[in-house]
Design a protein around this motif. Structure first.
Motif, PDB file in Angstrom:
ATOM      1  N   ASP A  16       0.861  -1.179   0.000  1.00  0.00           N
ATOM      2  CA  ASP A  16       0.000   0.000   0.000  1.00  0.00           C
ATOM      3  C   ASP A  16       0.893   1.223   0.000  1.00  0.00           C
ATOM      4  OD1 ASP A  16      -2.344   1.581   0.204  1.00  0.00           O
ATOM      5  OD2 ASP A  16      -2.103   1.679   2.378  1.00  0.00           O
ATOM      6  N   GLU A  17       0.854   1.986  -1.083  1.00  0.00           N
ATOM      7  CA  GLU A  17       1.700   3.172  -1.221  1.00  0.00           C
ATOM      8  C   GLU A  17       3.165   2.794  -0.972  1.00  0.00           C
ATOM      9  OE1 GLU A  17       0.563   6.648  -1.560  1.00  0.00           O
ATOM     10  OE2 GLU A  17      -1.480   5.952  -1.947  1.00  0.00           O
ATOM     11  N   ASP A  18       3.740   3.279   0.127  1.00  0.00           N
ATOM     12  CA  ASP A  18       5.152   3.014   0.436  1.00  0.00           C
ATOM     13  C   ASP A  18       5.331   1.918   1.478  1.00  0.00           C
ATOM     14  OD1 ASP A  18       5.865   5.016  -1.324  1.00  0.00           O
ATOM     15  OD2 ASP A  18       5.909   6.565   0.232  1.00  0.00           O
ATOM     16  N   VAL A  19       4.245   1.238   1.852  1.00  0.00           N
ATOM     17  CA  VAL A  19       4.316   0.236   2.917  1.00  0.00           C
ATOM     18  C   VAL A  19       4.102  -1.153   2.337  1.00  0.00           C
ATOM     19  CG1 VAL A  19       3.350  -0.514   5.117  1.00  0.00           C
ATOM     20  CG2 VAL A  19       3.383   1.911   4.556  1.00  0.00           C
ATOM     21  N   GLU A  20       4.915  -2.088   2.800  1.00  0.00           N
ATOM     22  CA  GLU A  20       4.814  -3.482   2.378  1.00  0.00           C
ATOM     23  C   GLU A  20       4.486  -4.304   3.624  1.00  0.00           C
ATOM     24  OE1 GLU A  20       8.446  -5.521   0.814  1.00  0.00           O
ATOM     25  OE2 GLU A  20       7.500  -4.986  -1.077  1.00  0.00           O
ATOM     26  N   TYR A  21       3.444  -5.134   3.547  1.00  0.00           N
ATOM     27  CA  TYR A  21       3.052  -5.957   4.686  1.00  0.00           C
ATOM     28  C   TYR A  21       3.519  -7.385   4.464  1.00  0.00           C
ATOM     29  CZ  TYR A  21       0.236  -1.974   5.958  1.00  0.00           C
ATOM     30  OH  TYR A  21      -0.159  -0.711   6.291  1.00  0.00           O
ATOM     31  N   VAL A  22       4.111  -7.962   5.495  1.00  0.00           N
ATOM     32  CA  VAL A  22       4.622  -9.319   5.412  1.00  0.00           C
ATOM     33  C   VAL A  22       3.957 -10.186   6.472  1.00  0.00           C
ATOM     34  CG1 VAL A  22       6.849  -8.656   4.421  1.00  0.00           C
ATOM     35  CG2 VAL A  22       6.611  -8.788   6.895  1.00  0.00           C
ATOM     36  N   GLU A  23       3.899 -11.497   6.192  1.00  0.00           N
ATOM     37  CA  GLU A  23       3.327 -12.458   7.124  1.00  0.00           C
ATOM     38  C   GLU A  23       4.385 -13.501   7.458  1.00  0.00           C
ATOM     39  OE1 GLU A  23      -0.411 -15.559   7.348  1.00  0.00           O
ATOM     40  OE2 GLU A  23       0.405 -15.049   5.400  1.00  0.00           O
ATOM     41  N   CYS A  24       4.521 -13.800   8.735  1.00  0.00           N
ATOM     42  CA  CYS A  24       5.435 -14.860   9.168  1.00  0.00           C
ATOM     43  C   CYS A  24       4.795 -16.192   8.815  1.00  0.00           C
ATOM     44  CB  CYS A  24       5.689 -14.782  10.666  1.00  0.00           C
ATOM     45  SG  CYS A  24       6.717 -16.141  11.279  1.00  0.00           S
ATOM     46  N   GLN A  25       5.508 -17.048   8.131  1.00  0.00           N
ATOM     47  CA  GLN A  25       4.952 -18.335   7.722  1.00  0.00           C
ATOM     48  C   GLN A  25       4.983 -19.349   8.856  1.00  0.00           C
ATOM     49  OE1 GLN A  25       6.898 -19.299   3.989  1.00  0.00           O
ATOM     50  NE2 GLN A  25       5.281 -18.202   2.914  1.00  0.00           N
ATOM     51  N   VAL A  30       1.145 -10.789  11.049  1.00  0.00           N
ATOM     52  CA  VAL A  30       1.274  -9.882   9.908  1.00  0.00           C
ATOM     53  C   VAL A  30       1.735  -8.530  10.439  1.00  0.00           C
ATOM     54  CG1 VAL A  30       0.050  -8.703   8.033  1.00  0.00           C
ATOM     55  CG2 VAL A  30      -0.525 -11.070   8.605  1.00  0.00           C
ATOM     56  N   PHE A  31       2.735  -7.938   9.784  1.00  0.00           N
ATOM     57  CA  PHE A  31       3.258  -6.642  10.200  1.00  0.00           C
ATOM     58  C   PHE A  31       3.891  -5.975   8.994  1.00  0.00           C
ATOM     59  CE2 PHE A  31       5.775 -10.261  11.488  1.00  0.00           C
ATOM     60  CZ  PHE A  31       6.955 -10.077  10.794  1.00  0.00           C
ATOM     61  N   ASP A  32       4.154  -4.665   9.101  1.00  0.00           N
ATOM     62  CA  ASP A  32       4.777  -4.006   7.953  1.00  0.00           C
ATOM     63  C   ASP A  32       6.275  -4.290   7.948  1.00  0.00           C
ATOM     64  OD1 ASP A  32       6.342  -1.762   9.038  1.00  0.00           O
ATOM     65  OD2 ASP A  32       4.425  -0.812   9.493  1.00  0.00           O
ATOM     66  N   SER A  33       6.854  -4.261   6.769  1.00  0.00           N
ATOM     67  CA  SER A  33       8.249  -4.671   6.613  1.00  0.00           C
ATOM     68  C   SER A  33       9.202  -3.769   7.391  1.00  0.00           C
ATOM     69  CB  SER A  33       8.635  -4.717   5.137  1.00  0.00           C
ATOM     70  OG  SER A  33       8.457  -3.452   4.537  1.00  0.00           O
ATOM     71  N   ASN A  34       8.809  -2.514   7.645  1.00  0.00           N
ATOM     72  CA  ASN A  34       9.656  -1.632   8.453  1.00  0.00           C
ATOM     73  C   ASN A  34       9.766  -2.164   9.874  1.00  0.00           C
ATOM     74  OD1 ASN A  34      10.186   0.160   6.386  1.00  0.00           O
ATOM     75  ND2 ASN A  34       8.415   1.425   6.853  1.00  0.00           N
ATOM     76  N   ALA A  40      14.951  -6.903  13.485  1.00  0.00           N
ATOM     77  CA  ALA A  40      16.268  -7.451  13.178  1.00  0.00           C
ATOM     78  C   ALA A  40      17.364  -6.564  13.758  1.00  0.00           C
ATOM     79  CB  ALA A  40      16.442  -7.602  11.671  1.00  0.00           C
ATOM     80  N   ILE A  41      17.185  -5.268  13.676  1.00  0.00           N
ATOM     81  CA  ILE A  41      18.175  -4.328  14.224  1.00  0.00           C
ATOM     82  C   ILE A  41      18.239  -4.469  15.739  1.00  0.00           C
ATOM     83  CG2 ILE A  41      18.658  -1.873  14.623  1.00  0.00           C
ATOM     84  CD1 ILE A  41      17.519  -1.407  11.757  1.00  0.00           C
ATOM     85  N   GLU A  42      17.070  -4.527  16.402  1.00  0.00           N
ATOM     86  CA  GLU A  42      17.040  -4.670  17.855  1.00  0.00           C
ATOM     87  C   GLU A  42      17.715  -5.965  18.281  1.00  0.00           C
ATOM     88  OE1 GLU A  42      13.027  -4.345  19.240  1.00  0.00           O
ATOM     89  OE2 GLU A  42      12.821  -2.316  18.475  1.00  0.00           O
ATOM     90  N   GLU A  43      17.473  -7.039  17.560  1.00  0.00           N
ATOM     91  CA  GLU A  43      18.066  -8.330  17.888  1.00  0.00           C
ATOM     92  C   GLU A  43      19.584  -8.262  17.773  1.00  0.00           C
ATOM     93  OE1 GLU A  43      17.908 -12.545  15.758  1.00  0.00           O
ATOM     94  OE2 GLU A  43      15.978 -11.888  16.545  1.00  0.00           O
ATOM     95  N   THR A  44      20.090  -7.600  16.742  1.00  0.00           N
ATOM     96  CA  THR A  44      21.533  -7.459  16.552  1.00  0.00           C
ATOM     97  C   THR A  44      22.149  -6.661  17.702  1.00  0.00           C
ATOM     98  OG1 THR A  44      21.249  -7.531  14.165  1.00  0.00           O
ATOM     99  CG2 THR A  44      23.320  -6.634  14.972  1.00  0.00           C
TER     100      THR A  44
END
Length: 51
Positions: A16-25, A30-34, A40-44
Motif C-alpha cells: 500500500d503506497e510506500d508500505v509493504e506488509y509481510v506475514e510470518c509463515q 502480519v506486520f509491515d516490513s519496516n 532485526a536491528i534490535e536483535e543485533t
C-alpha cells in the motif's frame, strides 16, 4: 515457557503506497516490513550487548 517467534520465514502479503506488509509463515503474524527490519536491528543490538 514459550519463546517468541523470530519470524525466520516471511512473505509479502500486501503493498500500500510506500508500505509493504509481510506475514510470518511460522506463527502467522502480519506486520509491515519496516517493523520487521526494526526487529532485526534490535536483535543485533541485543546480541552485541551480550558479548
Amino acid at each position: 515457557m514459550n519463546t517468541p517467534c523470530k519470524h525466520p520465514k516471511v512473505r509479502v502479503v500486501a503493498r500500500d503506497e510506500d508500505v509493504e506488509y509481510v506475514e510470518c509463515q511460522d506463527c502467522g503474524e502480519v506486520f509491515d516490513s519496516n517493523e520487521f527490519q526494526d526487529m532485526a536491528i534490535e536483535e543485533t543490538v541485543l546480541e552485541d550487548e551480550e558479548e
